[in-house]
Write a protein that holds these residues in place. Structure first.
Motif, PDB file in Angstrom:
ATOM      1  N   THR A  32       0.838  -1.192   0.000  1.00 29.53           N
ATOM      2  CA  THR A  32       0.000   0.000   0.000  1.00 29.53           C
ATOM      3  C   THR A  32       0.871   1.240   0.000  1.00 29.53           C
ATOM      4  O   THR A  32       1.819   1.344   0.786  1.00 29.53           O
ATOM      5  CB  THR A  32      -0.936   0.006   1.227  1.00 29.53           C
ATOM      6  N   VAL A  33       0.547   2.173  -0.887  1.00 30.93           N
ATOM      7  CA  VAL A  33       1.267   3.438  -1.005  1.00 30.93           C
ATOM      8  C   VAL A  33       0.287   4.555  -0.688  1.00 30.93           C
ATOM      9  O   VAL A  33      -0.830   4.578  -1.214  1.00 30.93           O
ATOM     10  CB  VAL A  33       1.828   3.626  -2.432  1.00 30.93           C
ATOM     11  N   THR A  34       0.709   5.497   0.161  1.00 32.13           N
ATOM     12  CA  THR A  34      -0.128   6.637   0.514  1.00 32.13           C
ATOM     13  C   THR A  34       0.592   7.921   0.144  1.00 32.13           C
ATOM     14  O   THR A  34       1.759   8.106   0.484  1.00 32.13           O
ATOM     15  CB  THR A  34      -0.450   6.633   2.020  1.00 32.13           C
ATOM     16  N   ASN A  35      -0.098   8.794  -0.563  1.00 28.82           N
ATOM     17  CA  ASN A  35       0.427  10.103  -0.934  1.00 28.82           C
ATOM     18  C   ASN A  35      -0.093  11.103   0.093  1.00 28.82           C
ATOM     19  O   ASN A  35      -1.275  11.445   0.093  1.00 28.82           O
ATOM     20  CB  ASN A  35      -0.036  10.470  -2.348  1.00 28.82           C
ATOM     21  N   ASN A  36       0.780  11.594   0.966  1.00 27.24           N
ATOM     22  CA  ASN A  36       0.387  12.544   1.999  1.00 27.24           C
ATOM     23  C   ASN A  36       0.611  13.994   1.581  1.00 27.24           C
ATOM     24  O   ASN A  36       0.406  14.891   2.384  1.00 27.24           O
ATOM     25  CB  ASN A  36       1.163  12.264   3.296  1.00 27.24           C
ATOM     26  N   SER A  37       1.032  14.211   0.341  1.00 25.69           N
ATOM     27  CA  SER A  37       1.258  15.587  -0.107  1.00 25.69           C
ATOM     28  C   SER A  37      -0.020  16.147  -0.713  1.00 25.69           C
ATOM     29  O   SER A  37      -1.019  15.453  -0.867  1.00 25.69           O
ATOM     30  CB  SER A  37       2.398  15.628  -1.124  1.00 25.69           C
ATOM     31  N   ASN A  38       0.030  17.420  -1.089  1.00 28.64           N
ATOM     32  CA  ASN A  38      -1.120  18.036  -1.759  1.00 28.64           C
ATOM     33  C   ASN A  38      -0.926  18.062  -3.274  1.00 28.64           C
ATOM     34  O   ASN A  38      -1.660  18.730  -3.980  1.00 28.64           O
ATOM     35  CB  ASN A  38      -1.363  19.446  -1.217  1.00 28.64           C
ATOM     36  N   VAL A  39       0.056  17.307  -3.766  1.00 32.20           N
ATOM     37  CA  VAL A  39       0.345  17.230  -5.197  1.00 32.20           C
ATOM     38  C   VAL A  39       0.017  15.823  -5.680  1.00 32.20           C
ATOM     39  O   VAL A  39       0.427  14.840  -5.059  1.00 32.20           O
ATOM     40  CB  VAL A  39       1.841  17.534  -5.468  1.00 32.20           C
ATOM     41  N   ALA A  40      -0.739  15.725  -6.777  1.00 35.39           N
ATOM     42  CA  ALA A  40      -1.039  14.410  -7.353  1.00 35.39           C
ATOM     43  C   ALA A  40       0.254  13.772  -7.830  1.00 35.39           C
ATOM     44  O   ALA A  40       1.170  14.450  -8.289  1.00 35.39           O
ATOM     45  CB  ALA A  40      -2.018  14.556  -8.509  1.00 35.39           C
ATOM     46  N   ASP A  77      -3.307   6.666 -12.487  1.00 36.35           N
ATOM     47  CA  ASP A  77      -4.459   7.287 -11.839  1.00 36.35           C
ATOM     48  C   ASP A  77      -3.977   8.194 -10.721  1.00 36.35           C
ATOM     49  O   ASP A  77      -3.624   7.747  -9.642  1.00 36.35           O
ATOM     50  CB  ASP A  77      -5.392   6.199 -11.293  1.00 36.35           C
ATOM     51  N   THR A  78      -3.986   9.503 -10.968  1.00 39.47           N
ATOM     52  CA  THR A  78      -3.505  10.454  -9.967  1.00 39.47           C
ATOM     53  C   THR A  78      -4.629  10.928  -9.054  1.00 39.47           C
ATOM     54  O   THR A  78      -4.417  11.780  -8.206  1.00 39.47           O
ATOM     55  CB  THR A  78      -2.848  11.673 -10.639  1.00 39.47           C
ATOM     56  N   SER A  79      -5.838  10.388  -9.215  1.00 41.19           N
ATOM     57  CA  SER A  79      -6.962  10.858  -8.409  1.00 41.19           C
ATOM     58  C   SER A  79      -7.025  10.185  -7.042  1.00 41.19           C
ATOM     59  O   SER A  79      -7.828  10.572  -6.210  1.00 41.19           O
ATOM     60  CB  SER A  79      -8.268  10.618  -9.163  1.00 41.19           C
ATOM     61  N   VAL A  80      -6.214   9.168  -6.799  1.00 40.15           N
ATOM     62  CA  VAL A  80      -6.269   8.452  -5.527  1.00 40.15           C
ATOM     63  C   VAL A  80      -5.101   8.854  -4.639  1.00 40.15           C
ATOM     64  O   VAL A  80      -3.992   9.083  -5.108  1.00 40.15           O
ATOM     65  CB  VAL A  80      -6.249   6.920  -5.747  1.00 40.15           C
ATOM     66  N   ASN A  81      -5.351   8.971  -3.336  1.00 36.48           N
ATOM     67  CA  ASN A  81      -4.281   9.287  -2.398  1.00 36.48           C
ATOM     68  C   ASN A  81      -3.647   8.035  -1.817  1.00 36.48           C
ATOM     69  O   ASN A  81      -2.522   8.061  -1.360  1.00 36.48           O
ATOM     70  CB  ASN A  81      -4.801  10.172  -1.267  1.00 36.48           C
ATOM     71  N   THR A  82      -4.418   6.929  -1.796  1.00 29.19           N
ATOM     72  CA  THR A  82      -3.900   5.664  -1.300  1.00 29.19           C
ATOM     73  C   THR A  82      -4.181   4.595  -2.336  1.00 29.19           C
ATOM     74  O   THR A  82      -5.297   4.500  -2.846  1.00 29.19           O
ATOM     75  CB  THR A  82      -4.550   5.281   0.041  1.00 29.19           C
ATOM     76  N   PHE A 108      11.116  -4.680  -3.584  1.00 30.40           N
ATOM     77  CA  PHE A 108      10.098  -3.898  -4.269  1.00 30.40           C
ATOM     78  C   PHE A 108      10.259  -2.437  -3.887  1.00 30.40           C
ATOM     79  O   PHE A 108      10.470  -2.112  -2.723  1.00 30.40           O
ATOM     80  CB  PHE A 108       8.706  -4.395  -3.880  1.00 30.40           C
ATOM     81  N   LYS A 109      10.178  -1.568  -4.886  1.00 28.51           N
ATOM     82  CA  LYS A 109      10.362  -0.143  -4.663  1.00 28.51           C
ATOM     83  C   LYS A 109       9.258   0.598  -5.410  1.00 28.51           C
ATOM     84  O   LYS A 109       8.890   0.222  -6.519  1.00 28.51           O
ATOM     85  CB  LYS A 109      11.738   0.270  -5.193  1.00 28.51           C
ATOM     86  N   VAL A 110       8.723   1.627  -4.786  1.00 25.92           N
ATOM     87  CA  VAL A 110       7.744   2.483  -5.446  1.00 25.92           C
ATOM     88  C   VAL A 110       8.370   3.858  -5.575  1.00 25.92           C
ATOM     89  O   VAL A 110       8.824   4.449  -4.595  1.00 25.92           O
ATOM     90  CB  VAL A 110       6.427   2.565  -4.643  1.00 25.92           C
ATOM     91  N   GLU A 111       8.418   4.354  -6.811  1.00 28.06           N
ATOM     92  CA  GLU A 111       8.931   5.691  -7.078  1.00 28.06           C
ATOM     93  C   GLU A 111       7.743   6.581  -7.412  1.00 28.06           C
ATOM     94  O   GLU A 111       6.731   6.105  -7.919  1.00 28.06           O
ATOM     95  CB  GLU A 111       9.897   5.663  -8.263  1.00 28.06           C
ATOM     96  N   ALA A 112       7.848   7.861  -7.144  1.00 28.90           N
ATOM     97  CA  ALA A 112       6.747   8.771  -7.437  1.00 28.90           C
ATOM     98  C   ALA A 112       7.274  10.019  -8.131  1.00 28.90           C
ATOM     99  O   ALA A 112       8.359  10.513  -7.820  1.00 28.90           O
ATOM    100  CB  ALA A 112       6.035   9.161  -6.143  1.00 28.90           C
ATOM    101  N   VAL A 113       6.499  10.504  -9.102  1.00 23.75           N
ATOM    102  CA  VAL A 113       6.778  11.787  -9.752  1.00 23.75           C
ATOM    103  C   VAL A 113       5.487  12.576  -9.747  1.00 23.75           C
ATOM    104  O   VAL A 113       4.398  12.008  -9.690  1.00 23.75           O
ATOM    105  CB  VAL A 113       7.309  11.628 -11.202  1.00 23.75           C
TER     106      VAL A 113
END
Length: 169
Positions: A32-40, A77-82, A108-113
């Motif tokens: 599970t990956v969670t985006n805690n920022s305010n940027v998609a 899909d940038t509309s999901v935070n988790t 396993f690694k998750v990268e984000a841009v």
């Protein structure tokens, strides 16, 4: 856990260790990956394998096959935070005795841009102040044939300097 014929799968931190699998054994888990920022964000899922069992394994993320070591899986899909990724690593039926008594460590690694960029073939494209497409970063290793999107007007300084992989742009 332990498989029917005594092989094991152990998940510790970001590494899955597989030992003495028999054909048909598979490890199923989620990340599970969670985006805690305010940027998609656009997410890229990468696996890396060490060990002599690697050539015999198959892996999927959300049903998408990872066909070789370090193949990216990208979530557009940038509309999901988790987001929860369903991961399956398997020693397929039909593998012969060459896989016997072998081991693999899989990380396993998750990268984000940022979600306001385009990611195509490991190249991150952003838009400059004039609305032009420019390459802002290269993710991972470059292929022998580097395909750049039509309309791209800028490359990072020294992008290909010292690179011996790229044969054609």
């Amino acid at each position: 856990g332990t498989f029917a014929n005594g092989g094991t799968a152990t998940l510790a931190g970001d590494t899955l260790t597989l030992d003495k699998l028999t054909p048909g054994d598979k490890a199923t888990f989620s990340i599970t990956v969670t985006n805690n920022s305010n940027v998609a964000m656009n997410y890229r899922f990468v696996w890396s394998v060490e060990g002599d069992l690697y050539p015999f394994l198959t892996a999927t993320v959300d049903g998408v096959a990872l066909v070789n070591n370090s193949t990216p899986y990208t979530l557009w899909d940038t509309s999901v935070n988790t987001k929860t990724f369903a991961v399956v690593v398997e020693l397929p039926q039909g593998v012969d005795n060459d896989a016997q008594n072998k081991t693999a460590n899989i990380s396993f690694k998750v990268e984000a841009v940022q979600g306001n960029v385009d990611v195509v073939d490991n190249i991150i494209y952003s838009t400059d102040e004039n609305g032009n497409k420019v390459i802002s970063e290269i993710m991972g290793t470059l292929p022998e044939e580097l395909n750049i999107l039509d309309g791209t007007v800028g490359l990072p300084n020294k992008m290909l300097q010292g690179n011996t992989t790229v044969k054609e742009v």
